[in-house]
Design a protein around this motif. Sequence first.
Motif, mmCIF file in Angstrom:
data_model
loop_
_atom_site.group_PDB
_atom_site.id
_atom_site.type_symbol
_atom_site.label_atom_id
_atom_site.label_comp_id
_atom_site.label_asym_id
_atom_site.label_seq_id
_atom_site.Cartn_x
_atom_site.Cartn_y
_atom_site.Cartn_z
ATOM 1 N N ILE A 195 9.166 -3.418 -0.329
ATOM 2 C CA ILE A 195 8.717 -2.043 -0.145
ATOM 3 C C ILE A 195 9.720 -1.037 -0.705
ATOM 4 N N GLY A 239 8.615 1.419 -3.607
ATOM 5 C CA GLY A 239 8.704 2.849 -3.350
ATOM 6 C C GLY A 239 9.471 3.579 -4.435
ATOM 7 N N THR A 273 5.596 3.848 1.545
ATOM 8 C CA THR A 273 5.292 2.552 0.949
ATOM 9 C C THR A 273 5.288 1.527 2.072
ATOM 10 N N ARG A 324 7.433 3.807 -7.712
ATOM 11 C CA ARG A 324 6.386 4.831 -7.636
ATOM 12 C C ARG A 324 6.993 6.229 -7.594
ATOM 13 N N TRP A 325 8.112 6.372 -6.911
ATOM 14 C CA TRP A 325 8.744 7.675 -6.781
ATOM 15 C C TRP A 325 9.158 8.225 -8.142
ATOM 16 N N LEU A 385 6.386 10.141 0.337
ATOM 17 C CA LEU A 385 5.702 8.927 -0.099
ATOM 18 C C LEU A 385 6.004 7.815 0.895
ATOM 19 N N GLU A 389 10.028 5.380 3.687
ATOM 20 C CA GLU A 389 9.589 6.731 3.360
ATOM 21 C C GLU A 389 10.584 7.382 2.407
ATOM 22 N N GLU A 432 0.861 -1.179 0.000
ATOM 23 C CA GLU A 432 0.000 0.000 0.000
ATOM 24 C C GLU A 432 0.900 1.233 0.000
ATOM 25 N N GLN A 433 0.491 2.275 -0.718
ATOM 26 C CA GLN A 433 1.290 3.500 -0.805
ATOM 27 C C GLN A 433 0.395 4.719 -0.633
ATOM 28 N N TRP A 434 0.956 5.744 0.010
ATOM 29 C CA TRP A 434 0.208 6.981 0.158
ATOM 30 C C TRP A 434 1.162 8.155 0.336
#
Length: 362
Positions: A310, A314, A264, A317-318, A262, A279, A205-207
């Motif tokens: 993760i 991360g 992750t 996505r980054w 971000l 992070e 999950e990522q936010w």
Amino acid sequence: MTTAPYELRPLTIPATPDAPDAADFLAMVEVRNEIYREISANDDEAATASQLLPHFQENPDNDKRCWIVLVDGNVVGRVIVDLPAEEDSQVAYWMVELLERVQGRGIGGDVYSVIEATARSAGRSVLQSWAEHPEPPVGAEITRLPAPTGFGEIPLDGPARYYLRQGHTLEQVDRKSVLDLDGSLDTVRSLFADATGHAAGYRVEQWMLPTPEQYRESFAWAKSRMSTDAPAAGLEVDEEKWDVERLARHDARYIDAGQTVLVTAAVHEESGAVVAFTELCSGADPTATTQQMDTLVLREHRGHRLGQLIKCAGILRWREVAPDSTRIITWNAEENRPMLSINEAMGFVPAAYIGAWKKVLD
């Protein structure tokens, strides 16, 4: 050694960077960036006043006491003592940072007395501090100090001699590593696919901050475990108490600073809890170097390649979040071989070594 004339002045923390009383804070930030540039020969750790200010303003989780050092009316350094708010804490974290042009005059040794006096007045008996120890030029003959953990060493350079003069001992060596994103993405994708095959029962999950409501409680718990589950060698680390309110304060500081963070996480499917996280953080400049901050896999969930999962997720996505940031820096204890192995496989290379220093007051 005779101390050159200087002034040590408490740092005024303004409400905003453009407040009428912000001049000292702005000068401190400029000098901070110049000092780090002198140490590392790059701007990887540069920050703006807007980015730093929320981390200096009053909060219930720690008491940060700050001074600026002035010579001939110009800010040339800073002194910081950070007192954790955990109940019965005995620890004071500190730093003395000076521009190269005023080093060697005895100022650093002189202002150190403020460190100990501040710690004692706050009822603290353990002083701890970190410093980067750059590698000397190739071929230079220099004595090295090994970490008592048996992992890592630093050169016996000016900063190391300074700590030793103040009665500190080297407790741990951290590695600062750098990843060139442009040349590593294919490897990261392959490692992510490999980790996914070993992480049955977990999902990614990522936010972006703030933390979504459904993960606040378990993520706060996972953040608290940074103080108990990460390698600490002979350092004294308070067990931190995190709840959703402390997590909200943490998130707000980065949001108020205009930073992009971000998170992750690996979520345990059965419980729905965050059990691993990493992070990635940047400031307002989209081309600036990204910092990888806290990364942890809870002890009871290790052995499923969640760290690899993760970290790779991360970074992938980054690349979408900050496509113009081409470097990531991160820090790991030299004895943290599982995490270092993941970093090395992805393409991180050593950039510098950080000494963790400690003194127990009488």
